[in-house]
Motif scaffolding. Structure first.
Motif, PDB file in Angstrom:
ATOM      1  N   ALA A 209       4.275 -43.373 -57.419  1.00 47.43           N
ATOM      2  CA  ALA A 209       3.260 -42.422 -56.963  1.00 47.43           C
ATOM      3  C   ALA A 209       3.885 -41.079 -56.593  1.00 47.43           C
ATOM      4  O   ALA A 209       3.294 -40.016 -56.832  1.00 47.43           O
ATOM      5  CB  ALA A 209       2.497 -42.996 -55.776  1.00 47.43           C
ATOM      6  N   ASN A 210       5.089 -41.136 -56.019  1.00 47.64           N
ATOM      7  CA  ASN A 210       5.766 -39.888 -55.660  1.00 47.64           C
ATOM      8  C   ASN A 210       6.056 -39.022 -56.885  1.00 47.64           C
ATOM      9  O   ASN A 210       5.977 -37.795 -56.828  1.00 47.64           O
ATOM     10  CB  ASN A 210       7.075 -40.188 -54.927  1.00 47.64           C
ATOM     11  N   VAL A 211       6.378 -39.676 -57.993  1.00 48.97           N
ATOM     12  CA  VAL A 211       6.592 -38.940 -59.245  1.00 48.97           C
ATOM     13  C   VAL A 211       5.277 -38.330 -59.724  1.00 48.97           C
ATOM     14  O   VAL A 211       5.211 -37.143 -60.077  1.00 48.97           O
ATOM     15  CB  VAL A 211       7.189 -39.850 -60.334  1.00 48.97           C
ATOM     16  N   TYR A 212       4.231 -39.128 -59.742  1.00 47.39           N
ATOM     17  CA  TYR A 212       2.932 -38.603 -60.164  1.00 47.39           C
ATOM     18  C   TYR A 212       2.534 -37.397 -59.312  1.00 47.39           C
ATOM     19  O   TYR A 212       2.009 -36.400 -59.822  1.00 47.39           O
ATOM     20  CB  TYR A 212       1.857 -39.686 -60.040  1.00 47.39           C
ATOM     21  N   PHE A 213       2.787 -37.498 -58.009  1.00 44.90           N
ATOM     22  CA  PHE A 213       2.444 -36.401 -57.105  1.00 44.90           C
ATOM     23  C   PHE A 213       3.181 -35.130 -57.496  1.00 44.90           C
ATOM     24  O   PHE A 213       2.576 -34.050 -57.580  1.00 44.90           O
ATOM     25  CB  PHE A 213       2.775 -36.789 -55.662  1.00 44.90           C
ATOM     26  N   ARG A 214       4.491 -35.242 -57.738  1.00 51.92           N
ATOM     27  CA  ARG A 214       5.267 -34.054 -58.093  1.00 51.92           C
ATOM     28  C   ARG A 214       4.891 -33.512 -59.470  1.00 51.92           C
ATOM     29  O   ARG A 214       5.107 -32.331 -59.749  1.00 51.92           O
ATOM     30  CB  ARG A 214       6.767 -34.362 -58.034  1.00 51.92           C
ATOM     31  N   GLN A 215       4.324 -34.352 -60.308  1.00 51.87           N
ATOM     32  CA  GLN A 215       3.877 -33.905 -61.630  1.00 51.87           C
ATOM     33  C   GLN A 215       2.457 -33.332 -61.589  1.00 51.87           C
ATOM     34  O   GLN A 215       1.926 -32.938 -62.621  1.00 51.87           O
ATOM     35  CB  GLN A 215       3.933 -35.061 -62.627  1.00 51.87           C
TER      36      GLN A 215
END
Length: 301
Positions: A82-88
């Motif tokens: 989820a942290n990756v999705y957030f930064r993307q």
């Protein structure tokens, strides 16, 4: 190495360990999944989001297969993804993963666990980006209450939560309340992490943003320059967070009508963000529009 910000060294160690583990244990062993998860976190911190995402997907598949879908380590990998999705910029995907992980954590750990508080913090960040400020603020306060109770008021996670609360106040034009939260956060981070940590730079940058909103341009630039130096040293000059600081500096110079200083900063911010997030990311498109505006202003000057 990872916790000290020495990311290249950490990546090398994780990759070496992973190679040994795969040969000795097989690709579907739980220890291999743990190393992939840890390597993904380090790559995420470096802004290498696609590589991190692939590792998280691999780790999640193994952990669910071996441990079951309700295990806290499954929730951990879901949060990391989820942290990756957030930064993307994919906040809805991030929120879906955070919500799933939160339910697992609450069932397995209870409401007053640090991991539950951290996931609520992450959800709050995604809600903030979506403009749902009151929902985000509620989650931040719930998280803060647990963190202070469990960890004490001088813990870096408490400082990060105050940082997030300040971000909401800033969106609500409550600059003085935001500044107070940021200063409290910075005081803790300096004591716990030291002055050269990237998390310290995050809060210093936020203080600079407040000064910019108040029209205190020189104070804003001082803080942003300070944050830029720390981030460049801690993360490397091409990191996406470095580009964020450069972009904010460009906006302040634009306010000062110093377009010749603003344009190269904005140009760097666009190029670095495009490499990290992709050319069609909303943040990249926003920065391109600002760069085009600055180019016209430079030509007209």
């Amino acid at each position: 190495l990872d916790d000290l910000g020495r990311y290249e060294g950490a990546v090398k160690c994780y990759r070496g360990a992973l190679e040994v583990q795969v040969r000795a244990l097989g690709a579907n062993h739980i220890d291999v999944a743990s190393t992939k998860d840890s390597l993904g976190v380090t790559l995420w911190r470096q802004g290498k989001y696609q590589e991190a995402l692939l590792l998280y997907d691999d780790a999640l598949q193994v952990r669910e297969s071996v441990l079951g879908s309700e295990h806290v380590l499954v929730a951990k990998t879901i949060v990391n993804r989820a942290n990756v999705y957030f930064r993307q910029g994919m906040c809805m995907r991030a929120l879906a993963d955070y919500s799933r992980a939160l339910e697992i954590e609450k069932r397995t750990l209870g409401e007053e666990h640090v991991l539950v508080a951290k996931t609520k913090n992450n959800m709050g960040e995604a809600l903030r980006i979506e403009g749902k400020y009151e929902e985000a603020l509620q989650l931040y306060h719930e998280s803060l209450n647990v963190l202070v109770k469990v960890l004490g008021s001088s813990h870096v996670l408490v400082a990060n939560t105050k940082n997030n609360i300040a971000g909401i106040y800033l969106k609500q034009d409550k600059c003085e309340e935001a500044l107070q939260c940021y200063m409290e956060s910075l005081d803790v981070k300096l004591k716990v992490l030291g002055p050269q940590h990237s998390d310290v730079a995050n809060t210093i940058e936020n203080i600079g943003v407040i000064f910019a909103q108040q029209g205190k341009h020189d104070l804003a630039l001082d803080k942003l320059n300070e944050a830029l130096t720390i981030r460049s040293n801690a993360l490397g000059p091409d990191h996406v967070d470095v580009s964020s600081t450069q972009y904010k500096m460009a906006l302040v110079y634009e306010e000062k009508q110093d377009y010749l200083k603003a344009l190269p900063l904005c140009d760097e911010a666009v190029n670095k963000a495009a490499r990290a997030m992709g050319a069609d990311h909303p943040e990249v498109l926003k920065r391109r529009n600002v760069r085009d505006r600055l180019q016209h202003k430079c030509q007209a000057a």
